[in-house]
Design a protein around this motif. Structure first.
Motif, PDB file in Angstrom:
ATOM      1  N   ALA A  62       0.951  -0.976   0.260  1.00 27.29           N
ATOM      2  CA  ALA A  62      -0.037   0.489  -0.078  1.00 27.29           C
ATOM      3  C   ALA A  62       0.905   1.084   0.145  1.00 27.29           C
ATOM      4  O   ALA A  62       2.296   1.223   0.512  1.00 27.29           O
ATOM      5  CB  ALA A  62      -1.005   0.080   1.100  1.00 27.29           C
ATOM      6  N   ALA A  63       0.198   2.090  -0.266  1.00 28.47           N
ATOM      7  CA  ALA A  63       1.237   3.665  -0.328  1.00 28.47           C
ATOM      8  C   ALA A  63       1.742   3.691   1.309  1.00 28.47           C
ATOM      9  O   ALA A  63       0.838   3.686   2.065  1.00 28.47           O
ATOM     10  CB  ALA A  63      -0.345   4.853  -0.652  1.00 28.47           C
ATOM     11  N   ALA A  64       2.673   4.395   1.034  1.00 24.54           N
ATOM     12  CA  ALA A  64       3.250   4.164   2.717  1.00 24.54           C
ATOM     13  C   ALA A  64       1.860   5.628   3.538  1.00 24.54           C
ATOM     14  O   ALA A  64       2.114   6.727   2.915  1.00 24.54           O
ATOM     15  CB  ALA A  64       4.360   5.023   2.765  1.00 24.54           C
ATOM     16  N   TRP A  65       1.672   5.851   4.722  1.00 23.51           N
ATOM     17  CA  TRP A  65       0.833   6.469   5.284  1.00 23.51           C
ATOM     18  C   TRP A  65       1.602   6.547   6.490  1.00 23.51           C
ATOM     19  O   TRP A  65       2.833   6.092   7.034  1.00 23.51           O
ATOM     20  CB  TRP A  65       0.164   5.357   6.744  1.00 23.51           C
ATOM     21  CG  TRP A  65      -0.347   6.813   7.210  1.00 23.51           C
ATOM     22  CD1 TRP A  65      -0.736   7.189   8.033  1.00 23.51           C
ATOM     23  CD2 TRP A  65      -2.732   6.075   7.509  1.00 23.51           C
ATOM     24  NE1 TRP A  65      -1.215   7.668   8.445  1.00 23.51           N
ATOM     25  CE2 TRP A  65      -2.695   7.134   8.226  1.00 23.51           C
ATOM     26  CE3 TRP A  65      -3.214   5.101   6.697  1.00 23.51           C
ATOM     27  CZ2 TRP A  65      -4.368   7.294   8.719  1.00 23.51           C
ATOM     28  CZ3 TRP A  65      -4.849   5.471   7.339  1.00 23.51           C
ATOM     29  CH2 TRP A  65      -5.328   6.390   7.992  1.00 23.51           C
ATOM     30  N   PRO A  66       1.916   8.233   5.776  1.00 21.24           N
ATOM     31  CA  PRO A  66       3.225   8.363   6.731  1.00 21.24           C
ATOM     32  C   PRO A  66       3.636   8.576   8.425  1.00 21.24           C
ATOM     33  O   PRO A  66       1.578   8.938   8.926  1.00 21.24           O
ATOM     34  CB  PRO A  66       3.735  10.003   6.226  1.00 21.24           C
ATOM     35  CG  PRO A  66       2.003  10.364   5.737  1.00 21.24           C
ATOM     36  CD  PRO A  66       1.981   9.571   5.764  1.00 21.24           C
TER      37      PRO A  66
END
Length: 96
Positions: A62-66
């Protein structure tokens, strides 16, 4: 996070409203009628599941959750195209 997707079950005047993300969070298929909505829901469910299991929403391709930090205040923007934003809507909050 911010949820920026106007759901297919919304009206033009409502757009993205408070709690609009709930059918996506819980994978409630009858409300997920837009072309990209099932995938967005799977991403949401993945983030929440990984966070509940490990304390970290990231992983699974998944796209990185900062990680939130006071200096950058970077957040994830949840939409059919995932992204991030730093100091999101600061101008609207500067009065506080």
């Amino acid at each position: 996070y911010t949820f920026n997707h106007t759901p297919s079950f919304s009206t033009p005047t409502m757009g993205v409203f408070h709690s609009a993300e709930l059918p996506f969070v819980f994978g409630y298929a009858p409300y997920l009628r837009g072309a990209g909505e099932p995938a967005l829901s799977r991403a949401f469910v993945g983030y929440w599941t990984r966070f509940a299991a490990t304390g970290d929403p990231n992983g699974g391709g998944a796209a990185a959750w900062p990680r939130w930090a006071a200096g950058s205040e970077e957040i994830i923007v949840l939409d059919e195209t995932m992204g991030t934003a730093a100091r999101y809507r600061d101008a609207r909050c500067d009065v506080w």
